[in-house]
Scaffold this active site. Structure first.
Site, mmCIF file in Angstrom:
data_model
loop_
_atom_site.group_PDB
_atom_site.id
_atom_site.type_symbol
_atom_site.label_atom_id
_atom_site.label_comp_id
_atom_site.label_asym_id
_atom_site.label_seq_id
_atom_site.Cartn_x
_atom_site.Cartn_y
_atom_site.Cartn_z
ATOM 1 N NE ARG A 184 16.364 -7.731 -9.682
ATOM 2 C CZ ARG A 184 15.827 -8.023 -8.503
ATOM 3 N NH1 ARG A 184 15.515 -9.284 -8.190
ATOM 4 N NH2 ARG A 184 15.589 -7.078 -7.620
ATOM 5 C CD GLU A 227 10.987 -5.980 -2.893
ATOM 6 O OE1 GLU A 227 10.204 -6.479 -3.717
ATOM 7 O OE2 GLU A 227 11.097 -6.409 -1.715
ATOM 8 C CD GLU A 231 12.274 -8.769 -6.344
ATOM 9 O OE1 GLU A 231 11.331 -9.260 -5.670
ATOM 10 O OE2 GLU A 231 13.302 -8.288 -5.832
#
Length: 366
Positions: free
Chosen positions: A70, A161, A263
């Site tokens: 990523r 996020e 994450e």
């Protein structure tokens, strides 16, 4: 002979049944965020496998069983890293190792997270429609460059996020139609480059079911398009493992979408390696899992087992965040401050001797 064969088959079946879950069905995604790798290498970062042999960090990860990387993308960062330039180079290296690629668009010149979603400086004066076009153009430009060099992205995050939306104030989800317009602009750009690339919408606070229901209910009501739900889950911040499990199971079944932990991380030591205070310093950041190599490996294995158990096979896997962000001087957290350090090196997948930690092999075989 027939009796012997029958006995052998029964023993083989028993052996399979007694294997741990991860030996029966490996996760589709066994990944690592390596966004800081290019800058680490530029400032002298070294990586070694579990036997101490120096090598390419991506090759070491791949040989340990990881199959995905990523990489984040900033628009115009002060230090010139985490841009299309580094993305293209790392994508070539990763694909050469047989790994897949997730691209994480922050739509900012610096970190975007629940507490800050700042527009790139070049986009500050744009109207909402112009901002949507900028999102589309930026997303398309980066992803088309990847496609043209033969390293098409496999998954793409449209925003990072985005609990409170993106590109504040225009894209704040206090006005959901605006949020939808911006996110759908990114989605359309992804699909124009490659219809097979999966679009991920990513929230933090992976143990907060109220947040996820509120957010994705509104996403559905406002026609936001996506393929995968991405979660951040850091056990020392985002609730108990049980709360995380309940949430990830619920959102997968409620919305009928695959889920991935994009994450997560855990410390392997309380020691510091670069003179910059670590973010997590507790000896046991989560009950039952000490900040040791063994504790790191066990906690990440537990997160992986929870993802594997998501109903209907909807749990795709997980990414360890910033697995290669070791304590290299010059590779600090602030792109505008060359003197800044790294508060994360005690959560990497390489120890302070630059050697691969046990958690790497555990993750690679989940």
């Amino acid at each position: 002979m027939k009796r012997i064969l029958t006995t052998l088959l029964l023993l083989a079946a028993l052996a399979v049944a007694q294997q741990p879950a991860h030996a029966q069905a490996r996760l589709q995604i066994r990944g690592a965020d390596v966004s800081s790798l290019a800058k680490s290498e530029a400032f002298g970062g070294v990586y070694r496998d579990a036997r101490g042999r120096r090598g390419d960090a991506l090759r070491i990860l791949a040989q340990a069983g990881l199959n995905y990387i990523r990489l984040k993308v900033w628009v115009n960062p002060a230090d010139g890293y985490n841009t299309k330039t580094q993305l293209l180079a790392l994508a070539r290296r990763a694909k050469a190792q047989g790994m897949k690629l997730m691209v994480d668009f922050h739509y900012s010149d610096t970190w975007a997270d629940p507490g800050k979603q700042f527009k790139p400086a070049a986009w500050e004066s744009l109207t909402l429609d112009q901002l949507s076009q900028a999102v589309y153009d930026h997303t398309f430009d980066v992803l088309d460059a990847l496609r043209r060099q033969g390293t098409t992205a496999d998954m793409v995050q449209v925003g990072n996020e985005i609990n409170g939306g993106l590109l504040w104030p225009d894209g704040s989800n206090s006005t959901w139609p605006n949020t939808a317009q911006l996110l759908n602009a990114g989605y359309d750009a992804v699909k124009r480059v490659s219809s097979a690339t999966k679009v991920v919408l990513h929230l933090a606070n992976g143990g907060d079911n109220g947040l996820y229901r509120w957010w994705f209910d509104n996403a559905g009501a406002n026609g936001i398009r996506y393929d995968v739900i991405g979660l951040s889950y850091y056990p020392y911040w985002h609730g108990t493992l049980e709360a995380f499990q309940a949430n990830i199971n619920d959102v997968a079944t409620r919305y009928g979408k695959p889920v991935a932990v994009v994450e997560t991380a855990y410390p392997f030591t309380t020691a510091d390696d670069d003179g910059w205070p670590n973010i997590i310093t507790a000896a046991e950041p989560y009950p039952g899992y000490r900040a040791t190599p063994q504790g790191q490996a066990a906690l990440l294995a537990k997160v992986g087992d929870i993802v594997r158990a998501v109903p209907n096979g909807l749990g795709l896997g997980l990414f360890i965040w910033e697995a290669t962000w070791t304590g290299v001087k010059g590779n600090g957290w602030d792109p505008a401050d060359p003197s800044s350090g790294n508060g994360w090196e005690n959560q990497a997948l390489f120890d302070y001797g630059d050697r691969a930690l046990p958690a790497m092999g555990v993750l690679g075989h989940l």
